[in-house]
Design a protein around this motif. Structure first.
Motif, PDB file in Angstrom:
ATOM      1  N   GLU A 174       1.775  17.774  -8.208  1.00 25.03           N
ATOM      2  CA  GLU A 174       1.616  18.892  -9.148  1.00 25.03           C
ATOM      3  C   GLU A 174       0.347  18.813  -9.984  1.00 25.03           C
ATOM      4  N   ARG A 175      -0.381  17.710  -9.794  1.00 29.91           N
ATOM      5  CA  ARG A 175      -1.565  17.530 -10.645  1.00 29.91           C
ATOM      6  C   ARG A 175      -2.703  16.939  -9.825  1.00 29.91           C
ATOM      7  N   LEU A 176      -3.883  16.882 -10.449  1.00 35.60           N
ATOM      8  CA  LEU A 176      -5.031  16.336  -9.738  1.00 35.60           C
ATOM      9  C   LEU A 176      -5.038  14.811  -9.815  1.00 35.60           C
ATOM     10  N   LEU A 177      -5.191  14.171  -8.672  1.00 34.73           N
ATOM     11  CA  LEU A 177      -5.422  12.727  -8.621  1.00 34.73           C
ATOM     12  C   LEU A 177      -6.448  12.480  -7.520  1.00 34.73           C
ATOM     13  N   ARG A 178      -7.477  11.730  -7.875  1.00 39.39           N
ATOM     14  CA  ARG A 178      -8.507  11.403  -6.884  1.00 39.39           C
ATOM     15  C   ARG A 178      -8.706   9.896  -6.829  1.00 39.39           C
ATOM     16  N   ALA A 179      -9.117   9.400  -5.662  1.00 34.19           N
ATOM     17  CA  ALA A 179      -9.314   7.962  -5.476  1.00 34.19           C
ATOM     18  C   ALA A 179     -10.752   7.683  -5.054  1.00 34.19           C
ATOM     19  N   PHE A 180     -11.229   6.512  -5.440  1.00 37.14           N
ATOM     20  CA  PHE A 180     -12.592   6.099  -5.138  1.00 37.14           C
ATOM     21  C   PHE A 180     -12.600   4.604  -4.828  1.00 37.14           C
ATOM     22  N   SER A 181     -13.489   4.205  -3.937  1.00 39.41           N
ATOM     23  CA  SER A 181     -13.651   2.780  -3.673  1.00 39.41           C
ATOM     24  C   SER A 181     -14.918   2.278  -4.365  1.00 39.41           C
ATOM     25  N   LEU A 182     -14.841   1.064  -4.902  1.00 42.27           N
ATOM     26  CA  LEU A 182     -16.016   0.420  -5.491  1.00 42.27           C
ATOM     27  C   LEU A 182     -16.383  -0.852  -4.739  1.00 42.27           C
ATOM     28  N   VAL A 183     -15.749  -1.043  -3.585  1.00 40.73           N
ATOM     29  CA  VAL A 183     -16.077  -2.209  -2.767  1.00 40.73           C
ATOM     30  C   VAL A 183     -17.531  -2.066  -2.298  1.00 40.73           C
ATOM     31  N   GLY A 184     -18.340  -3.016  -2.652  1.00 45.89           N
ATOM     32  CA  GLY A 184     -19.741  -2.984  -2.249  1.00 45.89           C
ATOM     33  C   GLY A 184     -20.667  -2.378  -3.286  1.00 45.89           C
ATOM     34  N   THR A 185     -20.116  -1.717  -4.306  1.00 50.23           N
ATOM     35  CA  THR A 185     -20.997  -1.171  -5.351  1.00 50.23           C
ATOM     36  C   THR A 185     -20.856  -1.927  -6.678  1.00 50.23           C
ATOM     37  N   ARG A 186     -19.670  -2.531  -6.917  1.00 52.43           N
ATOM     38  CA  ARG A 186     -19.435  -3.327  -8.124  1.00 52.43           C
ATOM     39  C   ARG A 186     -18.822  -4.662  -7.720  1.00 52.43           C
ATOM     40  N   LYS A 239       0.832  -1.202   0.000  1.00 52.99           N
ATOM     41  CA  LYS A 239       0.000   0.000   0.000  1.00 52.99           C
ATOM     42  C   LYS A 239       0.871   1.258   0.000  1.00 52.99           C
ATOM     43  N   ARG A 240       1.943   1.204   0.772  1.00 52.75           N
ATOM     44  CA  ARG A 240       2.814   2.390   0.819  1.00 52.75           C
ATOM     45  C   ARG A 240       3.418   2.679  -0.557  1.00 52.75           C
ATOM     46  N   GLU A 241       3.834   1.622  -1.252  1.00 44.59           N
ATOM     47  CA  GLU A 241       4.402   1.816  -2.595  1.00 44.59           C
ATOM     48  C   GLU A 241       3.365   2.452  -3.534  1.00 44.59           C
ATOM     49  N   PHE A 242       2.134   1.955  -3.429  1.00 39.77           N
ATOM     50  CA  PHE A 242       1.064   2.473  -4.283  1.00 39.77           C
ATOM     51  C   PHE A 242       0.789   3.942  -3.953  1.00 39.77           C
ATOM     52  N   MET A 243       0.707   4.249  -2.657  1.00 43.70           N
ATOM     53  CA  MET A 243       0.452   5.621  -2.234  1.00 43.70           C
ATOM     54  C   MET A 243       1.565   6.556  -2.667  1.00 43.70           C
ATOM     55  N   SER A 244       2.766   6.059  -2.613  1.00 39.50           N
ATOM     56  CA  SER A 244       3.913   6.889  -2.987  1.00 39.50           C
ATOM     57  C   SER A 244       3.831   7.289  -4.469  1.00 39.50           C
ATOM     58  N   SER A 250     -16.145   8.371  -3.027  1.00 36.40           N
ATOM     59  CA  SER A 250     -14.964   9.225  -2.952  1.00 36.40           C
ATOM     60  C   SER A 250     -14.254   9.081  -1.609  1.00 36.40           C
ATOM     61  N   MET A 251     -12.956   8.905  -1.638  1.00 34.01           N
ATOM     62  CA  MET A 251     -12.171   8.855  -0.398  1.00 34.01           C
ATOM     63  C   MET A 251     -10.696   9.073  -0.737  1.00 34.01           C
ATOM     64  N   SER A 252      -9.872   9.213   0.291  1.00 34.44           N
ATOM     65  CA  SER A 252      -8.438   9.387   0.057  1.00 34.44           C
ATOM     66  C   SER A 252      -7.860   8.095  -0.497  1.00 34.44           C
ATOM     67  N   VAL A 253      -6.704   8.187  -1.173  1.00 31.38           N
ATOM     68  CA  VAL A 253      -6.030   6.980  -1.655  1.00 31.38           C
ATOM     69  C   VAL A 253      -5.845   6.009  -0.491  1.00 31.38           C
ATOM     70  N   GLU A 254      -5.432   6.529   0.662  1.00 29.08           N
ATOM     71  CA  GLU A 254      -5.159   5.651   1.802  1.00 29.08           C
ATOM     72  C   GLU A 254      -6.417   4.899   2.235  1.00 29.08           C
ATOM     73  N   ARG A 255      -7.539   5.616   2.352  1.00 24.74           N
ATOM     74  CA  ARG A 255      -8.760   4.934   2.779  1.00 24.74           C
ATOM     75  C   ARG A 255      -9.236   3.930   1.721  1.00 24.74           C
ATOM     76  N   ALA A 289     -14.680  -4.426  -9.888  1.00 22.65           N
ATOM     77  CA  ALA A 289     -13.644  -3.414  -9.654  1.00 22.65           C
ATOM     78  C   ALA A 289     -13.691  -3.033  -8.180  1.00 22.65           C
ATOM     79  N   ASP A 290     -12.503  -2.746  -7.630  1.00 29.55           N
ATOM     80  CA  ASP A 290     -12.417  -2.430  -6.199  1.00 29.55           C
ATOM     81  C   ASP A 290     -12.020  -0.985  -5.941  1.00 29.55           C
ATOM     82  N   LEU A 291     -11.279  -0.394  -6.862  1.00 31.13           N
ATOM     83  CA  LEU A 291     -10.694   0.923  -6.614  1.00 31.13           C
ATOM     84  C   LEU A 291     -10.560   1.638  -7.948  1.00 31.13           C
ATOM     85  N   MET A 292     -10.799   2.954  -7.941  1.00 32.23           N
ATOM     86  CA  MET A 292     -10.627   3.722  -9.176  1.00 32.23           C
ATOM     87  C   MET A 292      -9.758   4.935  -8.908  1.00 32.23           C
TER      88      MET A 292
END
Lengths: 235, 235, 235, 235, 235
Positions: free
Chosen positions: E50-62, E37-42, E216-221, E65-68
């Motif tokens: 310097e740019r926009l990046l947003r994270a989303f969970s799909l656990v329980g909705t699809r 997880k740390r490697e992914f977050m890094s 919608s949630m943080s990459v970590e969550r 797919a688990d994460l977008m």
């Protein structure tokens, strides 16, 4: 009609999660399988302590799914959390989710009988399918649509032993509706569906597959059907 | 017609289960494969002691399935249980179920010859396909539909060596019908199907694939075709 | 036309089996790969001693298949048996069958030139595809169909270096026909197919994919193309 | 037009091979990965010594492919051999080929600018898709088709920074054409494609997906993008 | 309208990357999962600095797919590099990318409100789907198209709590648009989508699935939702 309700009952999210076991799970030793089932049951029990959760077996009715969970809640958070916890169970480490449907209940514009909650188990079988209407349907004038739906509903009423539950997925998932019929009498249900093919409404069906025959049972029995082993009585 | 029957013979569930072996199974040592086949046969024999179960090999006729079981029962419980027990066999631990069709028998509205049971084996080949008609079909007036079906049935009668068994899946599974033709003469069957393309009924076909050529044989022989090894005589 | 034949030559089953190697096979040690190829060749040689069997490589022309076997027999039994024996070879333990077509030869109603047997190898390339016509085609009056087919055949005759072999799958498999063109000149074949798009017959095509470019070679060379290693000369 | 060419330049086969790495490859130790890349590069260099071969990365533009090779030759033999040798590289032992397109160059009937060869790299991006026209297109009278194509070509000429390369797959592969646009300016290309939707030609499109955004780079850089590691300088 | 902008704001690439975890990842020991997880977050943090990046969970909705991850940049290079670096993380070694959409922002021809950038997170849910219009749409005269879109936009404005973001994929990817609605109120969004079915614009929809409900949630969550374990606080 829904708009006449003055008590504003709450709408619910309904989640259908279909699981297909990796055959490798059945090769694990019995103690490990018992442990995996207990973890899975525990996740279900936490959710079900305050909300509706029902289990169904598809062993023998489908080739691509073994077990289905139907979970209902007034918001998405507990459904998300249920699946987070389920994913931690050993069972889900050797399991795929070939089908998954997210929907919400909603008052029907065609019938006063629509419900904003799925009922607790009361039938032996649940027949579930995702449903998409043709775009032409939405171009039919509202009063004509209403008439077409009344014919459809009238045929349904000739089969009082069959109970219908429709939920809505517009924008939330790939289908428009998730349709679930509950009954003890599959032959009557088959005859009803065949008869409905001749109604005007039927011509506006774009997709109504896959169609799942789900056998209602407790979470424990549905898990036991995966490997044919009853859980030992906890001491 | 069905409605004239006054003895009310019982309708049956018919389950077609297609299996595709993981090639890894063939790498197991011979004793283990023998054990796995015996477990599978035992599950089949339990079911077949009171009900109809037939086996077919698809080795050499399809690339996506190796063996098909046709099981018939008057209710779903024994079919569910058959698949629970089959799943415990070592063979199913290295096996997929690429196709699965659930259906029920039903008196035909077009023919007196329809049966409410599948017959025991009497032909070398069974040709099976799931069948969906176009929605337009259901909008044709009943008496015109009846005429169209009579033409279809008449062509079929010119091939008396070919036997037809239709079961119904409306609401139970993805298709509307499961059609099964039984014969010793594949060339005649091919010619019949090609001729039927020119009937009026044919224009109302929405889907009639996949089409499976199934070679009728005992469960034991169908299992032996999976690894080319005969089971040793039990002592 | 077929009905004028008074010697009644026998119709043949034709089986096209497409194989895709699991890349893991290439990681096996060379001796094991040699052994696997010999087992595969041996199964082919048994069949070919009395019947036609041809091999083709698809390495470099497709991504989803590496090798194709074309087997022909007057009944299904030897084709079933060929695949039982092939399945015992080590190669098939790390192999999938992504495509498989079963068909029969049949006298054409449109041409005297049709054959009831596939010819032994005589071209460098075989272009194969499963073919389904629209249902509208079968509603065209027979004499109009005949005229449409004559135009189609006439265009084909302008390319004498291209040889056509059509077999029939009605009721036996998912397609209606399996079409196989054989030639040394792929550019001419491409031009012919493009020209045929403008014929009236073309408008009645429902499906003509996947389309396989198959390079004709011996079973041994097709196997060697899988790992780039020639079989050592047997001593 | 093609028929006016009196020098008869040779037509070329063009092969597009899309690769998707098994994530397991990235778990191998670095030395092994270096070795696998060298083997892959060596196969490419052999082919490229006498023919055109270009590499592209799809990391970050697609989820189902990581690398694409475009290989060109005047006959199929070297393309077959390239893929035989590539398959021997360690990289291909942990790689799938999710997409593969075989085509030939051909003089266009609509434009004098068509080429019988793909040009060496001259743009940062290549946009590739398989293309199938509706059968109705082929029933439009030739001179009307010509007019429709001139409009299409005219719109294209307003974007001189975008270069088009069309090759033909009739009978060789599932699509009719493989279309490849090359440019440094993806935004302009997006605008061009959106504008072309309103031309008459666009109405005759049956399929133009999948659409691949390919980033042009050397084979070595495309390989390094697979695991983020530069190859050490050979000593 | 876009053409009236005289400051020429820069267009952005937008990349939607959907990930589905191999269940095997959850069987790894906890320390390894923390490291992955740390490697992914890094990798995400480098890009997001310097740019926009947003994270989303799909656990329980699809189920597929688990994460977008939604990543935005003014050119393709940093998006390519983000995915190169992500692929090096241990998490991606046990992960598939079942869906991936590449698009660009663009001034709308129908609305002044269109944006050339995705906004930072401001809603609890993002509803995303790839969108393809029928070719007939592009043959409607421009002023009629404009009127049809105004009706569509007007209905949307009745739901001010729902924010729309459309990006364009013509020629870059399989869809024409990627549509993303952001809101805290899924029930209102469902009602909006159902209402839009009756607008004229809706009749020109060719494809609008799959439809993803993204939390919608943080990459970590979003990473913690994969195994139900919070990352330990770094020391």
């Amino acid at each position: 009609m829904g708009s006449l309700l003055n008590t504003m009952p709450e709408r619910h999210f309904v989640k259908y999660t279909f699981l297909k076991l990796d055959p490798a799970w059945r090769r694990l030793d019995p103690d490990e399988r018992v442990q995996h089932k207990r973890e899975f049951m525990s996740a279900c029990e936490d959710f079900a302590s305050e909300r509706l959760l029902r289990a169904f077996s598809l062993v023998g009715t489908r080739g691509d799914a073994d077990l289905m969970l139907l979970a209902q809640a007034t918001n998405l958070e507990p459904i998300h959390k249920l699946h987070v916890v389920l994913a931690q169970s050993g069972l889900m480490h050797l399991c795929q989710t070939p089908y998954s449907y997210l929907a919400m209940t909603k008052a029907s514009e065609y019938s006063d009988e629509s419900r904003l909650e799925v009922r607790p188990a009361h039938g032996k079988y649940l027949f579930v399918y995702p449903f998409v209407k043709t775009r032409d349907w939405y171009r039919v004038p509202p009063d004509e649509r209403w008439k077409i739906m009344q014919e459809h509903i009238k045929v349904g009423r000739e089969y009082p032993q069959i109970d219908l539950n429709t939920s809505y997925s517009f924008g939330l998932d790939d289908q428009e509706f998730v349709v679930a019929f509950e009954t003890d009498d599959p032959a009557a249900f088959l005859d009803l569906v065949q008869r409905l093919r001749s109604t005007d409404a039927s011509a506006y069906t774009k997709r109504d597959t896959p169609t799942f025959t789900c056998v209602s049972m407790s979470v424990e029995r549905a898990l036991n059907a995966l490997d044919g082993s009853a859980l030992p009585v906890a001491v």
